[in-house]
Motif scaffolding. Sequence first.
Motif, PDB file in Angstrom:
ATOM      1  N   ARG A  48     -47.880 -21.857  16.842  1.00 27.90           N
ATOM      2  CA  ARG A  48     -46.994 -21.465  15.736  1.00 27.90           C
ATOM      3  C   ARG A  48     -47.578 -21.851  14.378  1.00 27.90           C
ATOM      4  N   GLU A  49     -46.840 -21.405  13.378  1.00 25.88           N
ATOM      5  CA  GLU A  49     -47.257 -21.619  11.998  1.00 25.88           C
ATOM      6  C   GLU A  49     -46.306 -22.646  11.361  1.00 25.88           C
ATOM      7  N   TYR A  50     -46.828 -23.366  10.361  1.00 24.29           N
ATOM      8  CA  TYR A  50     -46.021 -24.355   9.642  1.00 24.29           C
ATOM      9  C   TYR A  50     -46.153 -24.074   8.148  1.00 24.29           C
ATOM     10  N   LEU A  51     -45.005 -24.052   7.456  1.00 21.87           N
ATOM     11  CA  LEU A  51     -45.004 -23.830   6.010  1.00 21.87           C
ATOM     12  C   LEU A  51     -44.514 -25.101   5.332  1.00 21.87           C
ATOM     13  N   ARG A  52     -44.879 -25.259   4.051  1.00 18.37           N
ATOM     14  CA  ARG A  52     -44.350 -26.405   3.306  1.00 18.37           C
ATOM     15  C   ARG A  52     -43.666 -25.927   2.039  1.00 18.37           C
ATOM     16  N   CYS A  53     -42.520 -26.539   1.760  1.00 21.43           N
ATOM     17  CA  CYS A  53     -41.762 -26.213   0.560  1.00 21.43           C
ATOM     18  C   CYS A  53     -42.358 -26.943  -0.641  1.00 21.43           C
ATOM     19  N   MET A 105     -44.979 -12.075   3.241  1.00 20.89           N
ATOM     20  CA  MET A 105     -43.570 -12.306   2.906  1.00 20.89           C
ATOM     21  C   MET A 105     -43.320 -13.793   2.686  1.00 20.89           C
ATOM     22  N   THR A 106     -42.600 -14.128   1.630  1.00 18.90           N
ATOM     23  CA  THR A 106     -42.297 -15.545   1.431  1.00 18.90           C
ATOM     24  C   THR A 106     -41.084 -15.916   2.283  1.00 18.90           C
ATOM     25  N   GLU A 107     -41.114 -17.134   2.754  1.00 17.63           N
ATOM     26  CA  GLU A 107     -40.057 -17.635   3.625  1.00 17.63           C
ATOM     27  C   GLU A 107     -39.228 -18.632   2.827  1.00 17.63           C
ATOM     28  N   CYS A 108     -37.928 -18.524   2.919  1.00 16.73           N
ATOM     29  CA  CYS A 108     -37.031 -19.413   2.186  1.00 16.73           C
ATOM     30  C   CYS A 108     -37.028 -20.804   2.843  1.00 16.73           C
ATOM     31  N   CYS A 109     -37.012 -21.867   2.041  1.00 17.18           N
ATOM     32  CA  CYS A 109     -36.970 -23.226   2.602  1.00 17.18           C
ATOM     33  C   CYS A 109     -35.606 -23.469   3.251  1.00 17.18           C
ATOM     34  N   PRO A 110     -35.575 -23.935   4.512  1.00 15.36           N
ATOM     35  CA  PRO A 110     -34.283 -24.130   5.175  1.00 15.36           C
ATOM     36  C   PRO A 110     -33.524 -25.372   4.682  1.00 15.36           C
ATOM     37  N   LEU A 111     -34.165 -26.183   3.824  1.00 19.21           N
ATOM     38  CA  LEU A 111     -33.476 -27.375   3.318  1.00 19.21           C
ATOM     39  C   LEU A 111     -32.983 -27.204   1.882  1.00 19.21           C
ATOM     40  N   CYS A 112     -33.822 -26.620   1.001  1.00 18.00           N
ATOM     41  CA  CYS A 112     -33.394 -26.527  -0.402  1.00 18.00           C
ATOM     42  C   CYS A 112     -33.242 -25.089  -0.872  1.00 18.00           C
ATOM     43  N   ALA A 113     -33.572 -24.126   0.000  1.00 17.13           N
ATOM     44  CA  ALA A 113     -33.346 -22.702  -0.239  1.00 17.13           C
ATOM     45  C   ALA A 113     -34.239 -22.076  -1.322  1.00 17.13           C
ATOM     46  N   THR A 114     -35.248 -22.815  -1.795  1.00 15.44           N
ATOM     47  CA  THR A 114     -36.168 -22.180  -2.739  1.00 15.44           C
ATOM     48  C   THR A 114     -37.087 -21.199  -1.976  1.00 15.44           C
ATOM     49  N   GLN A 115     -37.621 -20.232  -2.723  1.00 12.23           N
ATOM     50  CA  GLN A 115     -38.581 -19.286  -2.124  1.00 12.23           C
ATOM     51  C   GLN A 115     -40.005 -19.816  -2.247  1.00 12.23           C
ATOM     52  N   SER A 116     -40.167 -20.944  -2.931  1.00 10.38           N
ATOM     53  CA  SER A 116     -41.522 -21.469  -3.175  1.00 10.38           C
ATOM     54  C   SER A 116     -42.041 -22.238  -1.972  1.00 10.38           C
ATOM     55  N   THR A 117     -42.452 -21.497  -0.959  1.00  7.29           N
ATOM     56  CA  THR A 117     -43.009 -22.134   0.232  1.00  7.29           C
ATOM     57  C   THR A 117     -44.394 -21.559   0.485  1.00  7.29           C
ATOM     58  N   ALA A 118     -45.258 -22.363   1.087  1.00  6.49           N
ATOM     59  CA  ALA A 118     -46.641 -21.917   1.275  1.00  6.49           C
ATOM     60  C   ALA A 118     -47.162 -22.360   2.633  1.00  6.49           C
ATOM     61  N   VAL A 141     -41.808 -29.680   5.661  1.00  4.25           N
ATOM     62  CA  VAL A 141     -42.691 -28.804   6.428  1.00  4.25           C
ATOM     63  C   VAL A 141     -41.833 -28.202   7.536  1.00  4.25           C
ATOM     64  N   PHE A 142     -41.888 -26.893   7.698  1.00  2.30           N
ATOM     65  CA  PHE A 142     -40.994 -26.256   8.674  1.00  2.30           C
ATOM     66  C   PHE A 142     -41.673 -25.103   9.399  1.00  2.30           C
ATOM     67  N   VAL A 143     -41.145 -24.841  10.594  1.00  2.00           N
ATOM     68  CA  VAL A 143     -41.610 -23.711  11.403  1.00  2.00           C
ATOM     69  C   VAL A 143     -40.735 -22.517  11.038  1.00  2.00           C
ATOM     70  N   PRO A 144     -41.310 -21.381  10.673  1.00  2.00           N
ATOM     71  CA  PRO A 144     -40.475 -20.224  10.319  1.00  2.00           C
ATOM     72  C   PRO A 144     -39.686 -19.730  11.539  1.00  2.00           C
ATOM     73  N   PRO A 145     -38.492 -19.140  11.305  1.00  2.00           N
ATOM     74  CA  PRO A 145     -37.621 -18.729  12.419  1.00  2.00           C
ATOM     75  C   PRO A 145     -38.319 -17.864  13.472  1.00  2.00           C
ATOM     76  N   LYS A 146     -39.298 -17.048  13.068  1.00  2.00           N
ATOM     77  CA  LYS A 146     -39.962 -16.175  14.055  1.00  2.00           C
ATOM     78  C   LYS A 146     -40.644 -16.986  15.157  1.00  2.00           C
ATOM     79  N   ASP A 147     -40.978 -18.237  14.879  1.00  2.00           N
ATOM     80  CA  ASP A 147     -41.658 -19.082  15.866  1.00  2.00           C
ATOM     81  C   ASP A 147     -40.735 -20.092  16.551  1.00  2.00           C
ATOM     82  N   HIS A 148     -39.415 -19.977  16.336  1.00  2.00           N
ATOM     83  CA  HIS A 148     -38.488 -20.887  17.021  1.00  2.00           C
ATOM     84  C   HIS A 148     -38.352 -20.473  18.481  1.00  2.00           C
ATOM     85  N   VAL A 149     -38.133 -21.461  19.369  1.00  2.00           N
ATOM     86  CA  VAL A 149     -37.860 -21.116  20.764  1.00  2.00           C
ATOM     87  C   VAL A 149     -36.370 -20.776  20.899  1.00  2.00           C
ATOM     88  N   SER A 150     -36.010 -20.092  21.991  1.00  2.00           N
ATOM     89  CA  SER A 150     -34.606 -19.680  22.185  1.00  2.00           C
ATOM     90  C   SER A 150     -33.746 -20.902  22.502  1.00  2.00           C
TER      91      SER A 150
END
Length: 222
Positions: free
Chosen positions: A22-27, A1-14, A33-42
């Motif tokens: 945790r995992e790190y994706l880059r827009c 599943m592609t994850e939307c960039c939390p800064l520019c909202a593009t779907q082009s993240t890898a 570079v961001f941590v997907p929401p599934k890996d955020h702490v409470s």
Amino acid sequence: MTECCPLCATQSTAFFHRDRHREYLRCEQCKLVFVPPKDHVSSAAELAYYLQHENQVSDPGYRRFLSRLADPLCERLAPCSVGLDFGCGPGPALAAMLTEAGHSLALYDYYFFNEPAALQVNYDFITASEVVEHLHRPKDVLAMLWDRLQPDAWFGVMTRLVLSKEAFAQWHYIRDPTHVCFFSRETWIWWADCRHATVEFLGADVILLKKGPAKTESRKPV
Ligand SMILES: [Zn+2]
């Protein structure tokens, strides 16, 4: 599943990196570079972590650290400017330093100074020291802060910058579980371009953005 960039909202993240926690994706577009929401702490875990790492207003080492943002900002501000220290934490040392330099400061912190009224007025400057790396919704929060700046106002940010993939894998900064967004120079240049703002990089982790002048109404032909 592609994850939307939390800064520019593009779907082009890898995929960018993975460590034990945790995992790190880059827009591809803004290079965040961001941590997907599934890996955020409470929120509860986040607050507990902040309380463990509380800094004191009078701590000289912490003040020295913050002076790298406070000093260049004060050089650029008009006397008696009015600002907001966004994400000031429980011990607002940066606000204290800027107040001592003659400016007026409002405080806002989601956990420690949750005063929504402080986000309803406009400012000559806003600071965000060691804040943006914690944002779960950087697009909305940064846009909201930018809207609160007057024409010609300053936005002063402190956050460590991503240098390379190799350096990222060894970086102590990613070991903090509350750090979920990692900006690079390219990210800030992209963000500033979108707003016709100027951006300056000072040292390894200080970013100063300046809003453009007030728009003058074009004169109607007679
Ligand atoms: Zn992006």
